[in-house]
Design a protein around this motif. Structure first.
Motif, PDB file in Angstrom:
ATOM      1  N   GLN A 149       1.504  -1.654  -0.102  1.00  4.46           N
ATOM      2  CA  GLN A 149       0.270   0.121  -0.042  1.00  4.46           C
ATOM      3  C   GLN A 149       0.253   1.036   0.259  1.00  4.46           C
ATOM      4  O   GLN A 149       0.221   2.377   0.095  1.00  4.46           O
ATOM      5  CB  GLN A 149      -1.163   0.027   0.901  1.00  4.46           C
ATOM      6  CG  GLN A 149      -2.433  -0.880   0.723  1.00  4.46           C
ATOM      7  CD  GLN A 149      -3.151  -0.444   2.624  1.00  4.46           C
ATOM      8  OE1 GLN A 149      -3.383   0.222   3.021  1.00  4.46           O
ATOM      9  NE2 GLN A 149      -4.147  -1.772   2.154  1.00  4.46           N
ATOM     10  N   SER A 150       2.146   1.325   0.493  1.00  3.74           N
ATOM     11  CA  SER A 150       3.072   2.024  -0.044  1.00  3.74           C
ATOM     12  C   SER A 150       2.616   3.648   1.033  1.00  3.74           C
ATOM     13  O   SER A 150       2.472   4.718   0.684  1.00  3.74           O
ATOM     14  CB  SER A 150       3.344   3.050  -1.285  1.00  3.74           C
ATOM     15  OG  SER A 150       4.491   3.972  -1.402  1.00  3.74           O
ATOM     16  N   ARG A 151       2.610   2.353   2.653  1.00  2.00           N
ATOM     17  CA  ARG A 151       2.182   3.525   3.349  1.00  2.00           C
ATOM     18  C   ARG A 151       2.674   3.000   5.187  1.00  2.00           C
ATOM     19  O   ARG A 151       3.175   1.842   4.704  1.00  2.00           O
ATOM     20  CB  ARG A 151       0.194   3.903   2.938  1.00  2.00           C
ATOM     21  CG  ARG A 151      -0.531   2.403   3.528  1.00  2.00           C
ATOM     22  CD  ARG A 151      -1.850   3.642   3.749  1.00  2.00           C
ATOM     23  NE  ARG A 151      -2.864   2.284   4.022  1.00  2.00           N
ATOM     24  CZ  ARG A 151      -3.417   2.542   5.316  1.00  2.00           C
ATOM     25  NH1 ARG A 151      -2.904   3.417   6.642  1.00  2.00           N
ATOM     26  NH2 ARG A 151      -4.213   1.451   5.645  1.00  2.00           N
ATOM     27  N   THR A 152       2.719   4.236   5.750  1.00  4.60           N
ATOM     28  CA  THR A 152       3.068   3.654   7.167  1.00  4.60           C
ATOM     29  C   THR A 152       1.731   2.831   7.748  1.00  4.60           C
ATOM     30  O   THR A 152       0.359   3.040   7.623  1.00  4.60           O
ATOM     31  CB  THR A 152       3.384   5.120   7.706  1.00  4.60           C
ATOM     32  OG1 THR A 152       4.214   5.702   7.003  1.00  4.60           O
ATOM     33  CG2 THR A 152       3.571   4.087   9.216  1.00  4.60           C
ATOM     34  N   MET A 153       2.374   1.788   8.260  1.00  3.36           N
ATOM     35  CA  MET A 153       1.383   1.084   9.090  1.00  3.36           C
ATOM     36  C   MET A 153       1.473   1.283  10.508  1.00  3.36           C
ATOM     37  O   MET A 153       3.120   0.662  10.681  1.00  3.36           O
ATOM     38  CB  MET A 153       1.648  -0.021   8.803  1.00  3.36           C
ATOM     39  CG  MET A 153       0.408  -0.607   7.245  1.00  3.36           C
ATOM     40  SD  MET A 153      -1.247   0.149   6.560  1.00  3.36           S
ATOM     41  CE  MET A 153      -1.623  -1.444   7.475  1.00  3.36           C
ATOM     42  N   LEU A 182      10.171   2.158   2.823  1.00  3.39           N
ATOM     43  CA  LEU A 182      11.297   3.046   2.392  1.00  3.39           C
ATOM     44  C   LEU A 182      10.946   3.411   0.772  1.00  3.39           C
ATOM     45  O   LEU A 182      10.983   2.268   0.503  1.00  3.39           O
ATOM     46  CB  LEU A 182      12.376   2.231   2.590  1.00  3.39           C
ATOM     47  CG  LEU A 182      12.630   1.605   4.161  1.00  3.39           C
ATOM     48  CD1 LEU A 182      13.993   0.729   3.802  1.00  3.39           C
ATOM     49  CD2 LEU A 182      12.630   2.441   5.067  1.00  3.39           C
ATOM     50  N   THR A 183      11.510   3.995   0.286  1.00  3.31           N
ATOM     51  CA  THR A 183      10.927   4.393  -0.926  1.00  3.31           C
ATOM     52  C   THR A 183      12.562   4.923  -1.886  1.00  3.31           C
ATOM     53  O   THR A 183      12.580   5.454  -0.611  1.00  3.31           O
ATOM     54  CB  THR A 183       9.608   5.613  -0.685  1.00  3.31           C
ATOM     55  OG1 THR A 183       9.984   6.578  -0.271  1.00  3.31           O
ATOM     56  CG2 THR A 183       8.340   4.850  -0.511  1.00  3.31           C
ATOM     57  N   ARG A 184      13.111   4.711  -3.126  1.00  2.60           N
ATOM     58  CA  ARG A 184      13.917   5.427  -3.741  1.00  2.60           C
ATOM     59  C   ARG A 184      13.487   5.283  -5.053  1.00  2.60           C
ATOM     60  O   ARG A 184      12.467   5.066  -5.735  1.00  2.60           O
ATOM     61  CB  ARG A 184      15.157   4.340  -3.445  1.00  2.60           C
ATOM     62  CG  ARG A 184      16.125   4.710  -4.520  1.00  2.60           C
ATOM     63  CD  ARG A 184      17.263   3.676  -4.538  1.00  2.60           C
ATOM     64  NE  ARG A 184      17.971   2.804  -2.784  1.00  2.60           N
ATOM     65  CZ  ARG A 184      18.160   1.790  -3.352  1.00  2.60           C
ATOM     66  NH1 ARG A 184      17.379   1.114  -4.076  1.00  2.60           N
ATOM     67  NH2 ARG A 184      17.990   1.417  -1.779  1.00  2.60           N
ATOM     68  N   GLY A 185      13.222   6.445  -5.626  1.00  2.35           N
ATOM     69  CA  GLY A 185      12.913   6.742  -6.711  1.00  2.35           C
ATOM     70  C   GLY A 185      11.426   6.610  -7.039  1.00  2.35           C
ATOM     71  O   GLY A 185      11.095   6.813  -8.143  1.00  2.35           O
ATOM     72  N   GLY A 186      10.285   6.834  -5.630  1.00  3.44           N
ATOM     73  CA  GLY A 186       9.062   6.529  -6.030  1.00  3.44           C
ATOM     74  C   GLY A 186       8.720   4.976  -5.840  1.00  3.44           C
ATOM     75  O   GLY A 186       7.624   4.723  -5.964  1.00  3.44           O
ATOM     76  N   ALA A 187       9.843   4.508  -5.919  1.00  2.47           N
ATOM     77  CA  ALA A 187       9.503   2.752  -5.898  1.00  2.47           C
ATOM     78  C   ALA A 187       9.953   2.303  -4.171  1.00  2.47           C
ATOM     79  O   ALA A 187      10.307   2.916  -4.056  1.00  2.47           O
ATOM     80  CB  ALA A 187       9.754   2.171  -6.720  1.00  2.47           C
ATOM     81  N   VAL A 188       8.526   1.443  -3.919  1.00  3.03           N
ATOM     82  CA  VAL A 188       9.078   1.086  -2.663  1.00  3.03           C
ATOM     83  C   VAL A 188       9.788  -0.036  -2.220  1.00  3.03           C
ATOM     84  O   VAL A 188      10.008  -1.093  -3.543  1.00  3.03           O
ATOM     85  CB  VAL A 188       7.857   0.305  -1.858  1.00  3.03           C
ATOM     86  CG1 VAL A 188       8.526  -0.130  -0.533  1.00  3.03           C
ATOM     87  CG2 VAL A 188       7.076   1.089  -1.581  1.00  3.03           C
ATOM     88  N   CYS A 212      12.378   9.905   9.916  1.00  3.12           N
ATOM     89  CA  CYS A 212      14.020  10.434   9.460  1.00  3.12           C
ATOM     90  C   CYS A 212      14.924   9.591   8.931  1.00  3.12           C
ATOM     91  O   CYS A 212      15.117   9.589   8.000  1.00  3.12           O
ATOM     92  CB  CYS A 212      14.463  11.685  10.499  1.00  3.12           C
ATOM     93  SG  CYS A 212      13.767  13.812  10.564  1.00  3.12           S
ATOM     94  N   LEU A 213      14.991   8.311   9.934  1.00  5.38           N
ATOM     95  CA  LEU A 213      16.162   7.922   9.901  1.00  5.38           C
ATOM     96  C   LEU A 213      15.463   6.542   8.438  1.00  5.38           C
ATOM     97  O   LEU A 213      16.308   6.174   7.886  1.00  5.38           O
ATOM     98  CB  LEU A 213      15.985   6.590  10.918  1.00  5.38           C
ATOM     99  CG  LEU A 213      16.760   7.691  12.417  1.00  5.38           C
ATOM    100  CD1 LEU A 213      17.006   6.878  13.282  1.00  5.38           C
ATOM    101  CD2 LEU A 213      18.174   8.148  11.721  1.00  5.38           C
ATOM    102  N   SER A 214      14.572   6.246   8.451  1.00  6.55           N
ATOM    103  CA  SER A 214      14.310   5.090   7.317  1.00  6.55           C
ATOM    104  C   SER A 214      14.780   6.108   6.233  1.00  6.55           C
ATOM    105  O   SER A 214      14.550   5.579   4.824  1.00  6.55           O
ATOM    106  CB  SER A 214      12.163   5.583   6.869  1.00  6.55           C
ATOM    107  OG  SER A 214      11.763   6.285   7.043  1.00  6.55           O
ATOM    108  N   ASP A 215      14.185   7.474   5.619  1.00  2.00           N
ATOM    109  CA  ASP A 215      14.973   8.003   4.846  1.00  2.00           C
ATOM    110  C   ASP A 215      16.469   7.774   4.142  1.00  2.00           C
ATOM    111  O   ASP A 215      16.631   7.393   3.360  1.00  2.00           O
ATOM    112  CB  ASP A 215      14.723   9.934   4.892  1.00  2.00           C
ATOM    113  CG  ASP A 215      12.996   9.774   4.674  1.00  2.00           C
ATOM    114  OD1 ASP A 215      12.353   9.597   4.297  1.00  2.00           O
ATOM    115  OD2 ASP A 215      13.732  11.323   5.384  1.00  2.00           O
TER     116      ASP A 215
END
Length: 219
Positions: A149-153, A182-188, A212-215
């Motif tokens: 779902q590309s969202r925080t759960m 964790l996303t990179r270039g719009g993809a999980v 912040c750390l997930s970035d």
């Protein structure tokens, strides 16, 4: 509550951590928990001492501001450390260690996408290697949902499917679980799962640190 004590017993010299505890009246109170390792003259571990102090003399907003400033300082130091690392595995290890120490989590799992599923790339926390399989099994569904779902759960025990075996039969009892994609270039590309032994009362502080750390984990 015992997480700082266990970390001190495992080798950290001094562990300091702000936590919120429920008082006898049912109110949430801010406390400062510190644990210090005790060693003999040869440096051998003898034990540890833990101190719990109730934060007094400041309003709730002042306390939050103080914790926020401390978190910002921590994130700045961690960012500088990660910028100097060249090994992705070392970076993953530092992120898991910092998240576990700063949030009081029983386990932090860093998943990466492999094929159509998730595999654990790195983990940190107060679980043994034998317990890791059980913990990852309980967390996998939430992590997969955060990925798809590309969202925080943020899940509570009632949100997870009942286990085939009850917690009393050697299973690790988990409370709240935070799954950050964790996303990179719009993809999980993975998920950072933070697991606690009890219920997460205040989501604001761990949410700031985890996001912040997930970035960093996604780079």
């Amino acid at each position: 509550l015992l997480d700082p004590l266990w970390r001190a017993l495992e080798g950290q010299e001094l562990v300091c951590q702000p936590l919120r505890l429920l008082s006898a009246t049912g109110e949430s109170e801010l406390v400062h928990v510190s644990a210090e390792a005790l060693r003999d003259a040869r440096g051998m571990a003898l034990g540890a001492v833990m101190t719990i102090l109730v934060a007094v003399g400041a309003s709730d907003s002042e306390q939050r501001l103080s914790i926020y400033a401390s978190d910002m300082e921590l994130l700045e130091q961690v960012s500088q450390t990660l910028a100097e690392l060249q090994d992705p595995d070392e970076t993953a290890g530092v992120i898991c260690t910092v998240v576990a120490g700063a949030t009081g989590a029983i386990a932090v799992l860093l998943w990466e996408l492999a094929g159509d599923g998730l595999v654990i790339r790195c983990y940190e926390g107060g679980v043994s290697s034998e317990e890791l399989a059980d913990v990852s099994e309980q967390a996998r569904a939430g992590a997969t949902l955060a990925m798809t779902q590309s969202r925080t759960m943020v899940q509570e025990p009632c949100d997870r499917e009942p286990a085939a075996e009850p917690v009393g039969s050697g299973r690790v009892g988990l409370g709240s679980a935070w799954h950050q994609p964790l996303t990179r270039g719009g993809a999980v590309v993975g998920v950072l799962s933070v697991l606690w032994p009890g219920l997460l009362i205040d989501r604001e502080r761990p949410g700031l640190l985890i996001r912040c750390l997930s970035d960093h984990a996604a780079t």
